[in-house]
Design a protein around this motif. Structure first.
Motif, mmCIF file in Angstrom:
data_model
loop_
_atom_site.group_PDB
_atom_site.id
_atom_site.type_symbol
_atom_site.label_atom_id
_atom_site.label_comp_id
_atom_site.label_asym_id
_atom_site.label_seq_id
_atom_site.Cartn_x
_atom_site.Cartn_y
_atom_site.Cartn_z
ATOM 1 N N PRO A 138 2.676 11.514 3.013
ATOM 2 C CA PRO A 138 1.963 11.193 4.281
ATOM 3 C C PRO A 138 0.700 10.363 4.036
ATOM 4 N N ILE A 139 0.035 10.612 2.897
ATOM 5 C CA ILE A 139 -1.186 9.836 2.609
ATOM 6 C C ILE A 139 -0.822 8.363 2.391
ATOM 7 N N TYR A 140 0.265 8.128 1.652
ATOM 8 C CA TYR A 140 0.702 6.746 1.397
ATOM 9 C C TYR A 140 1.063 6.045 2.712
ATOM 10 N N LEU A 141 1.680 6.822 3.591
ATOM 11 C CA LEU A 141 2.087 6.256 4.884
ATOM 12 C C LEU A 141 0.843 5.828 5.689
ATOM 13 N N LEU A 142 -0.160 6.711 5.656
ATOM 14 C CA LEU A 142 -1.415 6.391 6.362
ATOM 15 C C LEU A 142 -2.075 5.142 5.769
ATOM 16 N N ASN B 46 0.822 -1.212 0.000
ATOM 17 C CA ASN B 46 0.000 0.000 0.000
ATOM 18 C C ASN B 46 0.853 1.257 0.000
ATOM 19 N N PHE B 47 2.056 1.153 0.547
ATOM 20 C CA PHE B 47 2.939 2.314 0.552
ATOM 21 C C PHE B 47 3.569 2.523 -0.827
ATOM 22 N N TRP C 52 -12.154 -5.242 -2.862
ATOM 23 C CA TRP C 52 -12.410 -4.846 -4.242
ATOM 24 C C TRP C 52 -12.054 -3.394 -4.492
ATOM 25 N N TRP C 53 -12.161 -2.558 -3.453
ATOM 26 C CA TRP C 53 -11.912 -1.133 -3.661
ATOM 27 C C TRP C 53 -10.427 -0.797 -3.730
ATOM 28 N N GLY C 54 -9.557 -1.781 -3.521
ATOM 29 C CA GLY C 54 -8.117 -1.539 -3.627
ATOM 30 C C GLY C 54 -7.745 -1.024 -5.001
ATOM 31 N N LEU C 55 -8.341 -1.619 -6.029
ATOM 32 C CA LEU C 55 -8.003 -1.227 -7.397
ATOM 33 C C LEU C 55 -8.550 0.155 -7.734
ATOM 34 N N MET C 56 -9.666 0.487 -7.072
ATOM 35 C CA MET C 56 -10.238 1.813 -7.298
ATOM 36 C C MET C 56 -9.273 2.870 -6.734
ATOM 37 N N ILE C 57 -8.758 2.599 -5.531
ATOM 38 C CA ILE C 57 -7.805 3.537 -4.924
ATOM 39 C C ILE C 57 -6.548 3.642 -5.794
ATOM 40 N N TYR C 58 -6.139 2.512 -6.320
ATOM 41 C CA TYR C 58 -4.950 2.479 -7.188
ATOM 42 C C TYR C 58 -5.140 3.408 -8.395
ATOM 43 N N GLU C 59 -6.314 3.273 -9.024
ATOM 44 C CA GLU C 59 -6.600 4.085 -10.210
ATOM 45 C C GLU C 59 -6.721 5.562 -9.861
ATOM 46 N N VAL C 60 -7.431 5.849 -8.758
ATOM 47 C CA VAL C 60 -7.619 7.245 -8.352
ATOM 48 C C VAL C 60 -6.259 7.866 -8.048
ATOM 49 N N ASP C 61 -5.390 7.082 -7.397
ATOM 50 C CA ASP C 61 -4.055 7.589 -7.059
ATOM 51 C C ASP C 61 -3.285 7.988 -8.317
ATOM 52 N N ILE C 62 -3.355 7.131 -9.334
ATOM 53 C CA ILE C 62 -2.620 7.439 -10.572
ATOM 54 C C ILE C 62 -3.135 8.753 -11.173
ATOM 55 N N ALA C 63 -4.464 8.850 -11.247
ATOM 56 C CA ALA C 63 -5.062 10.050 -11.844
ATOM 57 C C ALA C 63 -4.705 11.292 -11.032
#
Lengths: 322, 321
Positions: free
Chosen positions: B300-304, B255-256, B269-280
């Motif tokens: 700091p967000i990645y750390l959290l 996750n980091f 299932w929402w892991g991939l959604m966060i992944y995509e949102v992060d890229i964008a």
């Protein structure tokens, strides 16, 4: 130097440790990476007698599950009644069913009647291993059921379904209580017996089980309900109120509205990710071109259509799944 | 699906090919992806009789499984003993379906040369092949040399009552099928081992306590005391089962490094959604705020997210035994 030689060299000499009565090191070996070493260390500790009881009780709080399992096994072999209190406490409260099961078996090995109340409570455990272990342990401590209720719990723990049927009405309460069991095959068996026994309590329970998340359990409940006197006309309505285990249609459509594709993924469609990837790429490119907010005015009307489609698709699939 | 069928491959003209006795053409047509057509071609090849033998035996070496299956079916119809050596070789085919059909064909031809290679096929890891071998051996009037062989035969036929009656000598056969892919077969084998109740079954039962199927493990627990295994040893045996738990550290690190992937790793299932949102978001912030500000904001967000993934993985309930 061969690898075999190196591995053999790495294996501890358990018989030497046993002869030296090195309890501390034997306890350390309970968490060894090699299953056989764990096994032999537990056996060796079991031969250490009462000297090992207190150190073994102490490690019942160890974080490693193998250490705790080994310690329980050794305590069962030592049969020191001083371990009963610690084992009973573990049996009553530990969250890991494997350890509760082992504790029940160890209480049986010790064979002291002091452990009986804890074992009787364990007959009501929601895990079939713990119940089975408790019933076997009760046999070992020479317990015999005094009430029909205890007899019923005992027979259910041993999965002696014929004995439960013979017991009849007094078994209804324990059977209903143990519908909390996680394995659907056992819930299905219980509901079938409730149908054979019949009565008002069983009837109410059958109506409840009609809403079970497992299809086989629901079907057995349908067959039992008829035997319990539940009118067949009410069954479809009851069944329709069952717990749905599939994805929520509303949830999936909202997800697809905001992040097109993830709603399909949520509904178990592998290609949802493909759509999500494409959507996010297009959205990002549009944002870079038109600014952060403008693209949503174009995309949201499109994703709204997909959201509707998702809702109806999941509803239809749920109907077909039954 | 066959690529040629996708392109609209033409249905083979079976009648024409048969009329011309075009064996090579018929063999090639076995690749057409329709079971009814394949079956029809196999029947036509079978009706050509012994004159097709040599070509059919040669074509048994073809890579396409559908061709081999069709040819074996044809050879079964022809029943020419010249096919026996080739079919015996096919008993070692990589495809279990081909091995199964080869065993059946050998039984149908009924040549006693097939007995010797069919006996080891009773130990195949696939239940269909074992069943086919047992069936074929019965057709050739084979008699087992001893009780151990007899047990392998009945286990192949899945005649469990007969296996049980053999008693202790059935333990090798039952232990062998504990490696079957079908958990129902493994359950049945464990049940019979318990009913036989011989201590020689101990290694097999201990092995099954670590089975991937929870029902097989449960049956092993119920059967163990009947074979003299002390109940107290079972929890440790069961601790060897494949664990479905996830490593919190892996979830956290993932996750980091790749936000969202840690959640995906633990099955959210929402892991991939966060992944995509992060890229964008990263691209967007990068463009408008510059590189340094992007790192300062996202780190700091990645750390959290990493800490969160670590803790939820740690607190995940253990699956039932």
């Amino acid at each position: 130097m061969s690898l075999g030689w190196f591995l053999a060299r790495g294996k501890p000499d358990i018989s030497a440790l046993r002869q030296a009565r090195d309890i501390r090191r034997l306890i350390l070996l309970l968490n060894h990476g090699d299953f056989d070493v764990q096994w032999h260390a537990a056996r060796a500790l079991g031969t250490m007698g009462a000297d090992a009881t207190l150190p073994l009780i102490h490690v019942l709080g160890h974080p490693g599950i193998n250490t705790r399992l080994g310690a329980i096994e050794a305590l069962g072999a030592i049969r020191d009644p001083r371990a009963i209190e610690a084992l009973a406490a573990l049996l009553a409260s530990h969250e890991t069913s494997e350890l509760r099961w082992a504790a029940a078996l160890a209480l049986g090995e010790i064979g002291d009647k002091t452990g009986t109340p804890a074992l009787l409570s364990a007959l009501r455990d929601d895990d079939r291993y713990v119940r089975y272990g408790a019933a076997k342990a009760l046999e070992q401590v020479g317990w015999s059921a005094e009430t029909d209720q205890d007899r019923a719990y005992y027979s259910i723990a041993l999965q002696d379904w014929d004995a439960i049927k013979k017991l009849g009405k007094p078994a209804t309460g324990p059977l209903i209580d143990l519908l909390k069991e996680r394995h659907p095959a056992i819930r299905a068996q219980i509901v079938e017996i409730l149908g054979t026994i019949g009565g008002d309590e069983a009837k109410k329970c059958c109506e409840r089980v009609l809403r079970d998340p497992d299809g086989d359990v629901r079907w057995r409940a349908v067959l039992s309900s008829r035997r319990c006197g539940v009118p067949i006309s009410v069954l479809p309505l009851q069944i329709s109120r069952r717990q749905r285990t599939g994805p929520s249609a509303i949830g999936a459509s909202i997800l697809n509205f905001f992040f097109l594709g993830i709603g399909y993924d949520f509904a178990g469609k592998w290609w949802g990710l493909l759509i999500l990837e494409t959507y996010m790429m297009l959205l990002t490119l549009a944002q870079l071109e038109l600014g952060p907010f403008m693209p949503f005015l174009i995309f949201y009307p499109v994703t709204a259509l997909f959201a509707f489609q998702t809702y109806f698709m999941i509803q239809r699939e749920a109907e077909m799944a039954g | 699906m066959n690529f040629f069928n996708l392109l609209g491959r033409k249905k083979p003209d079976i009648v024409g090919l048969a009329a011309r006795k075009d064996i090579a053409g018929l063999v090639k047509a076995l690749q057409y992806n329709d079971v009814d057509v394949q079956s029809q071609i196999a029947k036509v090849l079978g009706s050509l009789g012994t004159e097709a033998m040599d070509e059919l035996i040669l074509a048994l070496k073809k890579k396409d499984k559908r061709i081999r299956l069709g040819i074996i079916e044809a050879l079964t119809l022809i029943k020419d003993p010249r096919a026996v050596p080739a079919l015996i070789t096919t008993l070692n085919d990589e495809s279990s379906e081909v091995r199964w059909e080869a065993a059946i064909a050998l039984g149908e031809i009924g040549d006693s040369r097939a007995i010797e290679p069919l006996v080891p096929a009773l130990k195949d890891h696939d239940k269909y092949v074992r069943y086919g071998a047992a069936f074929a051996l019965a057709k050739i009037d084979w008699k087992p040399a001893d009780d151990i062989q007899k047990a392998y035969y009945f286990a192949g036929m899945q005649e469990w009552k007969a296996v049980k009656l053999i008693g202790k000598s059935a333990i090798p056969a039952l232990s062998h099928i504990l490696n079957d892919r079908d958990s129902n077969v493994r359950q049945k084998a464990i049940e019979i081992l318990g009913e036989i109740g011989n201590p020689d079954a101990t290694p097999a039962l201990i092995h099954s306590l670590g089975d991937a199927s929870s029902e097989v493990r449960w049956k092993a627990v119920l059967s163990s005391p009947r074979c003299g295994i002390r109940l107290m040893h079972l929890p440790r045996g069961l601790s060897r089962r494949p664990k479905m738990t996830k490593n919190p550290l892996i979830a956290g690190v993932l996750n980091f490094m790749i936000p969202g992937m840690g959640y995906a790793y633990i099955g959210k299932w929402w892991g991939l959604m966060i992944y995509e949102v992060d890229i964008a978001l990263t691209i967007w912030i990068f463009k408008y705020w510059g590189e340094t500000n992007t790192y300062e904001l996202l780190f700091p967000i990645y750390l959290l997210l990493a800490v969160h993934a670590y803790y939820i993985t740690k607190k995940m309930p253990e699956p039932p035994i």
